[in-house]
Motif scaffolding. Structure first.
Motif, mmCIF file in Angstrom:
data_model
loop_
_atom_site.group_PDB
_atom_site.id
_atom_site.type_symbol
_atom_site.label_atom_id
_atom_site.label_comp_id
_atom_site.label_asym_id
_atom_site.label_seq_id
_atom_site.Cartn_x
_atom_site.Cartn_y
_atom_site.Cartn_z
ATOM 1 N N VAL A 53 -21.700 -0.156 -90.615
ATOM 2 C CA VAL A 53 -22.591 1.000 -90.626
ATOM 3 C C VAL A 53 -22.968 1.262 -89.185
ATOM 4 O O VAL A 53 -23.116 0.336 -88.381
ATOM 5 N N SER A 54 -23.096 2.500 -88.841
ATOM 6 C CA SER A 54 -23.321 2.837 -87.443
ATOM 7 C C SER A 54 -24.748 2.505 -87.037
ATOM 8 O O SER A 54 -25.687 3.227 -87.340
ATOM 9 N N LEU A 55 -24.909 1.369 -86.351
ATOM 10 C CA LEU A 55 -26.212 0.981 -85.820
ATOM 11 C C LEU A 55 -26.323 1.336 -84.338
ATOM 12 O O LEU A 55 -27.183 0.805 -83.639
ATOM 13 N N SER A 56 -25.430 2.201 -83.893
ATOM 14 C CA SER A 56 -25.417 2.541 -82.473
ATOM 15 C C SER A 56 -26.734 3.177 -82.024
ATOM 16 O O SER A 56 -27.126 3.062 -80.866
ATOM 17 N N VAL A 57 -27.423 3.843 -82.957
ATOM 18 C CA VAL A 57 -28.693 4.471 -82.582
ATOM 19 C C VAL A 57 -29.757 3.432 -82.301
ATOM 20 O O VAL A 57 -30.800 3.742 -81.706
ATOM 21 N N PHE A 58 -29.523 2.174 -82.723
ATOM 22 C CA PHE A 58 -30.485 1.104 -82.489
ATOM 23 C C PHE A 58 -30.091 0.218 -81.309
ATOM 24 O O PHE A 58 -30.678 -0.842 -81.111
ATOM 25 N N SER A 162 -13.623 1.347 -93.573
ATOM 26 C CA SER A 162 -14.328 1.158 -92.300
ATOM 27 C C SER A 162 -13.470 1.599 -91.118
ATOM 28 O O SER A 162 -13.988 2.120 -90.118
ATOM 29 N N MET A 163 -12.148 1.414 -91.217
ATOM 30 C CA MET A 163 -11.274 1.863 -90.134
ATOM 31 C C MET A 163 -11.228 3.389 -90.063
ATOM 32 O O MET A 163 -11.272 3.988 -88.974
ATOM 33 N N VAL A 164 -11.152 4.032 -91.221
ATOM 34 C CA VAL A 164 -11.135 5.499 -91.258
ATOM 35 C C VAL A 164 -12.441 6.052 -90.703
ATOM 36 O O VAL A 164 -12.457 7.022 -89.933
ATOM 37 N N LEU A 165 -13.570 5.442 -91.103
ATOM 38 C CA LEU A 165 -14.865 5.895 -90.602
ATOM 39 C C LEU A 165 -14.981 5.693 -89.099
ATOM 40 O O LEU A 165 -15.596 6.514 -88.396
ATOM 41 N N LEU A 167 -12.520 5.859 -86.905
ATOM 42 C CA LEU A 167 -11.751 6.926 -86.260
ATOM 43 C C LEU A 167 -12.475 8.265 -86.370
ATOM 44 O O LEU A 167 -12.463 9.073 -85.437
ATOM 45 N N ALA A 168 -13.117 8.507 -87.528
ATOM 46 C CA ALA A 168 -13.851 9.758 -87.709
ATOM 47 C C ALA A 168 -15.040 9.824 -86.752
ATOM 48 O O ALA A 168 -15.333 10.883 -86.177
ATOM 49 N N LEU A 169 -15.723 8.684 -86.557
ATOM 50 C CA LEU A 169 -16.861 8.661 -85.644
ATOM 51 C C LEU A 169 -16.414 8.923 -84.209
ATOM 52 O O LEU A 169 -17.145 9.530 -83.424
ATOM 53 N N MET A 170 -15.208 8.486 -83.867
ATOM 54 C CA MET A 170 -14.676 8.725 -82.524
ATOM 55 C C MET A 170 -14.542 10.215 -82.255
ATOM 56 O O MET A 170 -14.721 10.673 -81.119
ATOM 57 N N VAL A 171 -14.244 10.982 -83.301
ATOM 58 C CA VAL A 171 -14.078 12.427 -83.148
ATOM 59 C C VAL A 171 -15.421 13.149 -83.218
ATOM 60 O O VAL A 171 -15.722 14.037 -82.411
ATOM 61 N N MET A 179 -18.032 1.673 -76.612
ATOM 62 C CA MET A 179 -18.953 0.731 -75.982
ATOM 63 C C MET A 179 -19.659 1.404 -74.813
ATOM 64 O O MET A 179 -19.061 2.225 -74.111
ATOM 65 N N PRO A 180 -20.939 1.093 -74.580
ATOM 66 C CA PRO A 180 -21.623 1.674 -73.412
ATOM 67 C C PRO A 180 -21.043 1.123 -72.115
ATOM 68 O O PRO A 180 -20.729 -0.059 -72.021
ATOM 69 N N TRP A 181 -20.864 1.976 -71.144
ATOM 70 C CA TRP A 181 -20.367 1.623 -69.818
ATOM 71 C C TRP A 181 -18.904 1.171 -69.816
ATOM 72 O O TRP A 181 -18.422 0.622 -68.832
ATOM 73 N N SER A 182 -18.190 1.375 -70.921
ATOM 74 C CA SER A 182 -16.763 1.003 -70.951
ATOM 75 C C SER A 182 -16.066 1.860 -72.006
ATOM 76 O O SER A 182 -16.708 2.365 -72.924
ATOM 77 N N PRO A 183 -14.739 2.038 -71.878
ATOM 78 C CA PRO A 183 -14.034 2.964 -72.771
ATOM 79 C C PRO A 183 -13.540 2.345 -74.077
ATOM 80 O O PRO A 183 -12.801 2.986 -74.809
ATOM 81 N N GLU A 184 -13.919 1.090 -74.384
ATOM 82 C CA GLU A 184 -13.394 0.452 -75.584
ATOM 83 C C GLU A 184 -14.051 1.017 -76.853
ATOM 84 O O GLU A 184 -15.262 1.238 -76.898
ATOM 85 N N LEU A 185 -13.235 1.221 -77.867
ATOM 86 C CA LEU A 185 -13.722 1.748 -79.140
ATOM 87 C C LEU A 185 -14.388 0.633 -79.945
ATOM 88 O O LEU A 185 -13.860 -0.474 -80.059
ATOM 89 N N ARG A 186 -15.561 0.930 -80.489
ATOM 90 C CA ARG A 186 -16.223 -0.007 -81.395
ATOM 91 C C ARG A 186 -16.417 0.585 -82.787
ATOM 92 O O ARG A 186 -16.765 -0.123 -83.731
ATOM 93 N N GLY A 187 -16.208 1.888 -82.926
ATOM 94 C CA GLY A 187 -16.269 2.536 -84.223
ATOM 95 C C GLY A 187 -17.642 2.435 -84.854
ATOM 96 O O GLY A 187 -18.661 2.626 -84.205
ATOM 97 N N VAL A 188 -17.669 2.111 -86.138
ATOM 98 C CA VAL A 188 -18.928 2.024 -86.872
ATOM 99 C C VAL A 188 -19.557 0.641 -86.750
ATOM 100 O O VAL A 188 -20.547 0.343 -87.409
ATOM 101 N N PHE A 189 -18.994 -0.213 -85.919
ATOM 102 C CA PHE A 189 -19.536 -1.553 -85.703
ATOM 103 C C PHE A 189 -20.346 -1.570 -84.406
ATOM 104 O O PHE A 189 -20.277 -0.644 -83.606
ATOM 105 N N ASN A 190 -21.088 -2.654 -84.210
ATOM 106 C CA ASN A 190 -21.935 -2.709 -83.019
ATOM 107 C C ASN A 190 -21.221 -3.292 -81.807
ATOM 108 O O ASN A 190 -21.803 -3.371 -80.739
ATOM 109 N N HIS A 191 -19.956 -3.747 -81.984
ATOM 110 C CA HIS A 191 -19.214 -4.283 -80.846
ATOM 111 C C HIS A 191 -17.718 -4.104 -81.087
ATOM 112 O O HIS A 191 -17.252 -4.145 -82.234
ATOM 113 N N LYS A 192 -16.985 -3.937 -79.996
ATOM 114 C CA LYS A 192 -15.542 -3.725 -80.107
ATOM 115 C C LYS A 192 -14.831 -4.935 -80.700
ATOM 116 O O LYS A 192 -13.811 -4.787 -81.376
#
Length: 218
Positions: A53-58, A162-165, A167-171, A179-192
């Motif tokens: 679940v996207s906890l990126s806002v936290f 979760s993988m589809v979500l 990719l959708a969040l990336m768009v 990830m903050p300060w780096s280009p790695e994708l973390r998707g709906v998780f809190n870490h890549k």
């Protein structure tokens, strides 16, 4: 044994009529079989357990989980524990049989409680030991209620979603998907790294499911 809705739905075959307990939902005029509700609740519990679940806002600017985010994650664990406890309470003989057949695991799960005796923070150790054992109860519930083939399908669907979500969040929201300060994708998780773990596990499960031609999966 009885035909299972999970197998029937995935293999695109109409499920045979299975006599069983019906749970009426009068407001929407439908009836839900207990087994169907069980499958849906377990799938949701597994999804929450992955942290998908996207906890990126936290997260703060350094990518660390805030105090509010930690509390939200703790609250999200409660439905997982509830699903496991309800299923095991309905099938105590199967649960007791599973415990007896793997006593070394039961002893291993008891060790965290023993560590409370020498912990520098006994309350924290006790709380985390309880959380660990309640999480493992979900594994027991899945093991006694689903066949190995059904577990593959169920977990495969959860990881695939979760993988589809991700990719959708990336768009839709790339500022949250990377990830903050780096280009790695973390998707709906809190870490890549978490995304990488589940992506690898999903690829393995996809390969295993692809070898089963009877399912008709693509």
């Amino acid at each position: 044994g009885r035909p299972d809705p999970l197998d029937s739905a995935v293999s695109s075959r109409l499920p045979a009529t299975v006599p069983g307990r019906m749970i009426p939902a009068r407001r929407i005029g439908v009836q839900i079989r207990w087994r169907t509700l069980e499958c849906l609740c377990v799938a949701l519990a597994l999804f929450l357990q992955t942290g998908a679940v996207s906890l990126s806002v936290f997260l703060d600017s350094y990518g660390n989980l805030s105090a509010l985010g930690s509390k939200v994650m703790q609250l999200l664990a409660l439905p997982v524990y509830l699903v496991a406890l309800v299923i095991l309470a309905r099938h105590p003989p199967s649960f007791a049989r599973a415990l007896r057949r793997n006593l070394p695991l039961v002893m291993l799960l008891a060790l965290p409680f023993l560590s409370v005796l020498w912990s520098i923070s006994p309350s924290t150790s006790l709380r985390r030991a309880i959380g660990l054992d309640l999480s493992v109860l979900l594994a027991y519930a899945v093991a006694i209620r689903f066949s190995p083939r059904q577990i593959l399908i169920l977990v495969g669907l959860v990881l695939g979603a979760s993988m589809v979500l991700s990719l959708a969040l990336m768009v839709v929201a790339p500022h949250m998907a990377f990830m903050p300060w780096s280009p790695e994708l973390r998707g709906v998780f809190n870490h890549k790294n978490v995304l990488g773990w589940y992506a690898a596990l999903g690829a393995i499960m996809g390969g295993v499911l692809a070898t089963d031609r009877s399912l008709g999966l693509r």
